[in-house]
Design a protein around this motif. Structure first.
Motif, PDB file in Angstrom:
ATOM      1  N   VAL A 135      24.229 -47.652  51.137  1.00 24.00           N
ATOM      2  CA  VAL A 135      22.726 -48.351  49.893  1.00 24.00           C
ATOM      3  C   VAL A 135      23.537 -49.626  50.136  1.00 24.00           C
ATOM      4  O   VAL A 135      22.481 -50.246  50.392  1.00 24.00           O
ATOM      5  N   LYS A 136      24.770 -49.733  48.892  1.00 21.49           N
ATOM      6  CA  LYS A 136      24.819 -51.048  48.977  1.00 21.49           C
ATOM      7  C   LYS A 136      25.255 -51.638  49.939  1.00 21.49           C
ATOM      8  O   LYS A 136      25.313 -52.862  50.017  1.00 21.49           O
ATOM      9  N   GLY A 137      25.967 -51.422  51.857  1.00 20.32           N
ATOM     10  CA  GLY A 137      25.884 -52.024  52.566  1.00 20.32           C
ATOM     11  C   GLY A 137      24.598 -52.434  52.920  1.00 20.32           C
ATOM     12  O   GLY A 137      24.756 -53.573  53.503  1.00 20.32           O
ATOM     13  N   HIS A 138      23.997 -51.529  53.088  1.00 20.20           N
ATOM     14  CA  HIS A 138      22.030 -51.872  53.342  1.00 20.20           C
ATOM     15  C   HIS A 138      22.035 -53.786  53.066  1.00 20.20           C
ATOM     16  O   HIS A 138      20.846 -54.182  53.522  1.00 20.20           O
ATOM     17  N   LEU A 139      21.612 -53.607  51.529  1.00 22.40           N
ATOM     18  CA  LEU A 139      21.349 -54.257  50.484  1.00 22.40           C
ATOM     19  C   LEU A 139      22.277 -55.348  51.075  1.00 22.40           C
ATOM     20  O   LEU A 139      21.129 -56.944  50.594  1.00 22.40           O
ATOM     21  N   THR A 140      23.432 -55.598  50.437  1.00 18.41           N
ATOM     22  CA  THR A 140      23.907 -56.732  51.248  1.00 18.41           C
ATOM     23  C   THR A 140      23.769 -57.046  52.188  1.00 18.41           C
ATOM     24  O   THR A 140      23.685 -58.755  52.678  1.00 18.41           O
ATOM     25  N   ASN A 141      23.464 -56.417  53.457  1.00 21.64           N
ATOM     26  CA  ASN A 141      22.798 -56.940  54.571  1.00 21.64           C
ATOM     27  C   ASN A 141      21.466 -57.486  54.808  1.00 21.64           C
ATOM     28  O   ASN A 141      21.073 -58.338  55.482  1.00 21.64           O
ATOM     29  N   ALA A 142      20.560 -57.227  54.204  1.00 24.39           N
ATOM     30  CA  ALA A 142      19.155 -57.415  53.670  1.00 24.39           C
ATOM     31  C   ALA A 142      19.124 -58.811  53.229  1.00 24.39           C
ATOM     32  O   ALA A 142      18.521 -59.616  53.604  1.00 24.39           O
ATOM     33  N   PHE A 143      20.619 -58.888  52.316  1.00 26.16           N
ATOM     34  CA  PHE A 143      19.712 -60.802  51.490  1.00 26.16           C
ATOM     35  C   PHE A 143      20.807 -61.397  52.332  1.00 26.16           C
ATOM     36  O   PHE A 143      19.933 -62.229  52.315  1.00 26.16           O
ATOM     37  N   LEU A 144      22.143 -60.498  53.195  1.00 25.47           N
ATOM     38  CA  LEU A 144      21.901 -62.180  55.150  1.00 25.47           C
ATOM     39  C   LEU A 144      21.312 -62.266  54.887  1.00 25.47           C
ATOM     40  O   LEU A 144      21.077 -63.868  55.937  1.00 25.47           O
ATOM     41  N   PHE A 145      20.522 -61.978  55.366  1.00 22.76           N
ATOM     42  CA  PHE A 145      19.426 -61.661  56.485  1.00 22.76           C
ATOM     43  C   PHE A 145      18.387 -62.162  56.425  1.00 22.76           C
ATOM     44  O   PHE A 145      17.536 -63.480  56.927  1.00 22.76           O
ATOM     45  N   ALA A 146      17.665 -62.010  54.544  1.00 22.74           N
ATOM     46  CA  ALA A 146      16.372 -62.563  53.832  1.00 22.74           C
ATOM     47  C   ALA A 146      17.038 -64.253  53.791  1.00 22.74           C
ATOM     48  O   ALA A 146      15.468 -64.860  54.316  1.00 22.74           O
ATOM     49  N   PHE A 147      18.414 -64.421  53.539  1.00 24.70           N
ATOM     50  CA  PHE A 147      18.396 -65.961  53.203  1.00 24.70           C
ATOM     51  C   PHE A 147      19.097 -66.678  54.505  1.00 24.70           C
ATOM     52  O   PHE A 147      19.150 -67.728  55.178  1.00 24.70           O
ATOM     53  N   GLY A 148      19.681 -65.529  55.009  1.00 23.16           N
ATOM     54  CA  GLY A 148      20.472 -66.733  56.105  1.00 23.16           C
ATOM     55  C   GLY A 148      19.264 -66.278  57.513  1.00 23.16           C
ATOM     56  O   GLY A 148      19.905 -67.581  58.260  1.00 23.16           O
ATOM     57  N   LYS A 149      18.425 -65.829  57.537  1.00 25.19           N
ATOM     58  CA  LYS A 149      17.471 -65.820  58.438  1.00 25.19           C
ATOM     59  C   LYS A 149      15.893 -66.392  57.713  1.00 25.19           C
ATOM     60  O   LYS A 149      15.042 -65.781  58.296  1.00 25.19           O
ATOM     61  N   LEU A 150      16.068 -67.274  57.129  1.00 29.96           N
ATOM     62  CA  LEU A 150      14.384 -67.397  56.144  1.00 29.96           C
ATOM     63  C   LEU A 150      13.839 -68.144  56.905  1.00 29.96           C
ATOM     64  O   LEU A 150      12.173 -67.402  56.396  1.00 29.96           O
ATOM     65  N   PRO A 151      13.501 -68.243  57.704  1.00 30.25           N
ATOM     66  CA  PRO A 151      12.296 -68.811  58.801  1.00 30.25           C
ATOM     67  C   PRO A 151      11.634 -67.132  58.773  1.00 30.25           C
ATOM     68  O   PRO A 151      10.447 -67.129  58.729  1.00 30.25           O
ATOM     69  N   ALA A 152      11.981 -66.631  59.721  1.00 34.23           N
ATOM     70  CA  ALA A 152      11.984 -65.137  59.616  1.00 34.23           C
ATOM     71  C   ALA A 152      11.117 -63.901  58.336  1.00 34.23           C
ATOM     72  O   ALA A 152      10.352 -63.582  58.626  1.00 34.23           O
ATOM     73  N   THR A 153      12.016 -65.026  57.667  1.00 32.67           N
ATOM     74  CA  THR A 153      11.370 -63.768  56.235  1.00 32.67           C
ATOM     75  C   THR A 153      10.284 -64.828  55.798  1.00 32.67           C
ATOM     76  O   THR A 153       9.456 -63.804  55.149  1.00 32.67           O
ATOM     77  N   LEU A 154      10.454 -65.768  55.889  1.00 33.21           N
ATOM     78  CA  LEU A 154       9.040 -66.760  55.605  1.00 33.21           C
ATOM     79  C   LEU A 154       7.959 -66.486  56.486  1.00 33.21           C
ATOM     80  O   LEU A 154       6.635 -65.947  55.612  1.00 33.21           O
ATOM     81  N   LEU A 155       8.025 -65.815  57.380  1.00 35.10           N
ATOM     82  CA  LEU A 155       7.021 -64.587  58.490  1.00 35.10           C
ATOM     83  C   LEU A 155       6.950 -64.090  58.244  1.00 35.10           C
ATOM     84  O   LEU A 155       5.125 -63.374  58.098  1.00 35.10           O
ATOM     85  N   LEU A 156       7.158 -62.745  57.213  1.00 29.28           N
ATOM     86  CA  LEU A 156       7.802 -61.798  57.052  1.00 29.28           C
ATOM     87  C   LEU A 156       5.896 -61.853  55.535  1.00 29.28           C
ATOM     88  O   LEU A 156       5.502 -60.698  55.661  1.00 29.28           O
ATOM     89  N   TRP A 157       6.589 -62.814  54.904  1.00 25.84           N
ATOM     90  CA  TRP A 157       6.263 -63.082  53.700  1.00 25.84           C
ATOM     91  C   TRP A 157       4.110 -63.203  54.268  1.00 25.84           C
ATOM     92  O   TRP A 157       3.917 -63.169  53.225  1.00 25.84           O
ATOM     93  N   GLY A 158       4.921 -63.992  54.718  1.00 23.59           N
ATOM     94  CA  GLY A 158       2.614 -64.334  55.752  1.00 23.59           C
ATOM     95  C   GLY A 158       2.412 -63.052  56.416  1.00 23.59           C
ATOM     96  O   GLY A 158       1.317 -62.492  55.746  1.00 23.59           O
TER      97      GLY A 158
END
Length: 214
Positions: A135-158
């Protein structure tokens, strides 16, 4: 070789629509206990990937198999992020509805917490569905993807936030949005999200392989 006639195309389209409706029902069914929302959406993400394969298995069996495989990691990550979301939403509510005047510190702090938690949540589903990790590893990677790939994250928000925004600003569409969500809306959101997840994760895997090769 299959002769892909107009009749076959109609059957194929109807089959895909049926799969979307069935997957939507299964995901919503899995979300009913609330605590299993993470496992249900992760299973939905895994099934969406399977639906692209020409020799996919029986969708219902695929979903429950994925649900059972992901329930531990997905539920743990979901509960952590859901707690942060509730905390952020509570701070926002206090800042706007209770504090006099509006408490800008709690508003900003709660907004940041909510944004971070939801952004990470968008990436938890494909990570749990595609990779074995704690779980800790998934959370860490999710944080890195969420803000390392911010344009993709904003598309997911949409993709996930547009129904909420539409109902908020145009309440007349609330019933229509509700019917769409019940019949195929969540599956459609998973499909659109899968396009982003698949592109991003496959690209990261390719870059990692090239890096190792060097």
């Amino acid at each position: 070789m299959l002769n892909f006639t107009s009749e076959n195309k109609v059957i194929w389209i109807l089959g895909k629509i049926g799969q979307f409706v069935l997957l939507n029902f299964l995901v919503l069914l899995g979300c009913i206990p609330i605590v299993t929302i993470g496992a249900s959406l992760s299973a939905g993400a895994r099934c969406m990937k399977k639906m692209k394969e020409p020799e996919g298995g029986i969708l219902t069996l695929e979903f429950f198999h994925a649900f059972a495989a992901d329930v531990k990691q997905a539920t743990g990550a979901w509960l952590v992020l859901a707690s942060v979301m509730v905390l952020g939403a509570g701070d926002i509510y206090y800042a706007i509805r209770i504090a006099e005047p509006v408490n800008m510190f709690f508003l900003f702090f709660g907004g940041v917490l909510f944004f971070v938690a939801v952004s990470m949540l968008f990436w938890i589903f494909p990570l749990v569905a595609n990779y074995d990790n704690r779980v800790k590893g998934h959370l860490t990677n999710a944080f890195l993807f969420a803000f390392g790939k911010l344009p993709a994250t904003l598309l997911l928000w949409g993709i996930w936030g547009s129904p909420v925004i539409l109902c908020y600003f145009r309440p007349v569409f609330t019933s229509l949005v509700g019917y769409i969500i019940v019949f195929f809306g969540v599956a459609l959101q998973l499909w659109l999200s899968h396009l982003i997840w698949d592109h991003t994760l496959c690209r990261e895997e390719t870059l990692e392989v090239h890096s190792v090769g060097r």
